[in-house]
Design a protein around this motif. Structure first.
Motif, PDB file in Angstrom:
ATOM      1  N   MET A 149       0.852  -1.182   0.000  1.00 52.33           N
ATOM      2  CA  MET A 149       0.000   0.000   0.000  1.00 52.33           C
ATOM      3  C   MET A 149       0.888   1.233   0.000  1.00 52.33           C
ATOM      4  O   MET A 149       1.684   1.433   0.899  1.00 52.33           O
ATOM      5  CB  MET A 149      -0.897  -0.044   1.236  1.00 52.33           C
ATOM      6  CG  MET A 149      -1.858   1.069   1.325  1.00 52.33           C
ATOM      7  SD  MET A 149      -2.950   0.729   2.711  1.00 52.33           S
ATOM      8  CE  MET A 149      -3.718   2.279   2.875  1.00 52.33           C
ATOM      9  N   ASN A 150       0.734   2.060  -1.019  1.00 51.15           N
ATOM     10  CA  ASN A 150       1.584   3.220  -1.173  1.00 51.15           C
ATOM     11  C   ASN A 150       0.716   4.414  -1.553  1.00 51.15           C
ATOM     12  O   ASN A 150       0.247   4.524  -2.679  1.00 51.15           O
ATOM     13  CB  ASN A 150       2.635   2.946  -2.246  1.00 51.15           C
ATOM     14  CG  ASN A 150       3.719   3.984  -2.283  1.00 51.15           C
ATOM     15  OD1 ASN A 150       3.672   4.966  -1.558  1.00 51.15           O
ATOM     16  ND2 ASN A 150       4.691   3.774  -3.141  1.00 51.15           N
ATOM     17  N   ILE A 151       0.476   5.316  -0.618  1.00 53.50           N
ATOM     18  CA  ILE A 151      -0.363   6.483  -0.846  1.00 53.50           C
ATOM     19  C   ILE A 151       0.522   7.721  -0.789  1.00 53.50           C
ATOM     20  O   ILE A 151       1.153   7.982   0.237  1.00 53.50           O
ATOM     21  CB  ILE A 151      -1.487   6.579   0.212  1.00 53.50           C
ATOM     22  CG1 ILE A 151      -2.338   5.325   0.168  1.00 53.50           C
ATOM     23  CG2 ILE A 151      -2.327   7.820  -0.016  1.00 53.50           C
ATOM     24  CD1 ILE A 151      -3.335   5.230   1.296  1.00 53.50           C
ATOM     25  N   PHE A 152       0.581   8.468  -1.877  1.00 57.75           N
ATOM     26  CA  PHE A 152       1.391   9.676  -1.969  1.00 57.75           C
ATOM     27  C   PHE A 152       2.855   9.421  -1.629  1.00 57.75           C
ATOM     28  O   PHE A 152       3.520  10.243  -1.012  1.00 57.75           O
ATOM     29  CB  PHE A 152       0.846  10.787  -1.066  1.00 57.75           C
ATOM     30  CG  PHE A 152      -0.566  11.180  -1.369  1.00 57.75           C
ATOM     31  CD1 PHE A 152      -0.901  11.724  -2.597  1.00 57.75           C
ATOM     32  CD2 PHE A 152      -1.569  10.994  -0.437  1.00 57.75           C
ATOM     33  CE1 PHE A 152      -2.199  12.079  -2.882  1.00 57.75           C
ATOM     34  CE2 PHE A 152      -2.869  11.353  -0.716  1.00 57.75           C
ATOM     35  CZ  PHE A 152      -3.181  11.904  -1.941  1.00 57.75           C
ATOM     36  N   GLY A 153       3.359   8.260  -1.978  1.00 55.94           N
ATOM     37  CA  GLY A 153       4.749   7.940  -1.713  1.00 55.94           C
ATOM     38  C   GLY A 153       5.017   7.563  -0.266  1.00 55.94           C
ATOM     39  O   GLY A 153       6.159   7.457   0.146  1.00 55.94           O
ATOM     40  N   ILE A 154       3.959   7.380   0.513  1.00 52.77           N
ATOM     41  CA  ILE A 154       4.105   7.014   1.923  1.00 52.77           C
ATOM     42  C   ILE A 154       3.652   5.570   2.072  1.00 52.77           C
ATOM     43  O   ILE A 154       2.520   5.230   1.739  1.00 52.77           O
ATOM     44  CB  ILE A 154       3.253   7.927   2.834  1.00 52.77           C
ATOM     45  CG1 ILE A 154       3.707   9.380   2.676  1.00 52.77           C
ATOM     46  CG2 ILE A 154       3.361   7.491   4.281  1.00 52.77           C
ATOM     47  CD1 ILE A 154       2.839  10.363   3.424  1.00 52.77           C
ATOM     48  N   GLY A 155       4.526   4.732   2.582  1.00 51.88           N
ATOM     49  CA  GLY A 155       4.202   3.323   2.760  1.00 51.88           C
ATOM     50  C   GLY A 155       3.464   3.071   4.064  1.00 51.88           C
ATOM     51  O   GLY A 155       3.161   3.990   4.839  1.00 51.88           O
ATOM     52  N   LEU A 156       3.182   1.813   4.333  1.00 58.81           N
ATOM     53  CA  LEU A 156       2.449   1.434   5.531  1.00 58.81           C
ATOM     54  C   LEU A 156       3.205   1.757   6.824  1.00 58.81           C
ATOM     55  O   LEU A 156       2.592   2.277   7.769  1.00 58.81           O
ATOM     56  CB  LEU A 156       2.099  -0.066   5.456  1.00 58.81           C
ATOM     57  CG  LEU A 156       1.110  -0.575   6.490  1.00 58.81           C
ATOM     58  CD1 LEU A 156      -0.203   0.173   6.399  1.00 58.81           C
ATOM     59  CD2 LEU A 156       0.868  -2.059   6.294  1.00 58.81           C
ATOM     60  N   PRO A 157       4.512   1.503   6.914  1.00 59.15           N
ATOM     61  CA  PRO A 157       5.214   1.849   8.158  1.00 59.15           C
ATOM     62  C   PRO A 157       5.194   3.350   8.454  1.00 59.15           C
ATOM     63  O   PRO A 157       5.009   3.753   9.617  1.00 59.15           O
ATOM     64  CB  PRO A 157       6.648   1.374   7.919  1.00 59.15           C
ATOM     65  CG  PRO A 157       6.568   0.392   6.828  1.00 59.15           C
ATOM     66  CD  PRO A 157       5.390   0.775   5.997  1.00 59.15           C
ATOM     67  N   GLU A 158       5.350   4.165   7.429  1.00 59.12           N
ATOM     68  CA  GLU A 158       5.316   5.614   7.649  1.00 59.12           C
ATOM     69  C   GLU A 158       3.931   6.075   8.096  1.00 59.12           C
ATOM     70  O   GLU A 158       3.797   6.972   8.922  1.00 59.12           O
ATOM     71  CB  GLU A 158       5.734   6.366   6.371  1.00 59.12           C
ATOM     72  CG  GLU A 158       7.198   6.200   6.004  1.00 59.12           C
ATOM     73  CD  GLU A 158       7.468   4.998   5.127  1.00 59.12           C
ATOM     74  OE1 GLU A 158       6.509   4.257   4.802  1.00 59.12           O
ATOM     75  OE2 GLU A 158       8.637   4.791   4.767  1.00 59.12           O
ATOM     76  N   MET A 159       2.896   5.467   7.509  1.00 62.14           N
ATOM     77  CA  MET A 159       1.523   5.812   7.914  1.00 62.14           C
ATOM     78  C   MET A 159       1.289   5.460   9.381  1.00 62.14           C
ATOM     79  O   MET A 159       0.643   6.217  10.108  1.00 62.14           O
ATOM     80  CB  MET A 159       0.509   5.075   7.035  1.00 62.14           C
ATOM     81  CG  MET A 159       0.485   5.533   5.602  1.00 62.14           C
ATOM     82  SD  MET A 159      -0.317   7.101   5.403  1.00 62.14           S
ATOM     83  CE  MET A 159      -1.967   6.547   5.094  1.00 62.14           C
ATOM     84  N   ALA A 160       1.814   4.316   9.824  1.00 60.68           N
ATOM     85  CA  ALA A 160       1.650   3.902  11.217  1.00 60.68           C
ATOM     86  C   ALA A 160       2.345   4.883  12.147  1.00 60.68           C
ATOM     87  O   ALA A 160       1.795   5.258  13.198  1.00 60.68           O
ATOM     88  CB  ALA A 160       2.191   2.490  11.405  1.00 60.68           C
ATOM     89  N   VAL A 161       3.544   5.330  11.781  1.00 54.60           N
ATOM     90  CA  VAL A 161       4.269   6.300  12.617  1.00 54.60           C
ATOM     91  C   VAL A 161       3.496   7.615  12.693  1.00 54.60           C
ATOM     92  O   VAL A 161       3.358   8.196  13.773  1.00 54.60           O
ATOM     93  CB  VAL A 161       5.699   6.524  12.062  1.00 54.60           C
ATOM     94  CG1 VAL A 161       6.374   7.695  12.752  1.00 54.60           C
ATOM     95  CG2 VAL A 161       6.537   5.265  12.212  1.00 54.60           C
TER      96      VAL A 161
END
Length: 90
Positions: A1-13
């Motif tokens: 899952m990649n939204i606006f260049g942000i992956g799942l780990p970054e979204m969680a942070v």
């Protein structure tokens, strides 16, 4: 899952940081207001697109109605060719 260049780990942070900063009670309110803002932007965008299409159709119709029909253009061109041909033959 990649939204606006942000992956799942970054979204969680980001979610954990938002939860720590705003708290569990404010987070749903912020989400709701963000959703309403996005929905309003989408509606405004659709309205702008519809208005643009409507204006383009009106301009297209005005151009079509201002131009003489194709049969008149052909008849005018044929008569001009006939006049030019008859003057060349004379």
């Amino acid at each position: 899952m990649n939204i606006f260049g942000i992956g799942l780990p970054e979204m969680a942070v980001i979610l954990v940081l938002a939860l720590l900063i705003f708290g569990p009670k404010k987070l749903p309110e912020i989400g709701r207001s963000l959703g309403k803002a996005i929905r309003g932007f989408q509606e405004a965008s659709k309205d702008f697109e519809n208005e643009f299409k409507r204006e383009a159709q009106q301009i297209e119709q005005a151009v079509k109605s201002a131009a003489p029909p194709q049969s008149e253009q052909v008849a005018t061109a044929n008569s001009e060719n006939n006049v030019a041909t008859s003057t060349k033959q004379s």
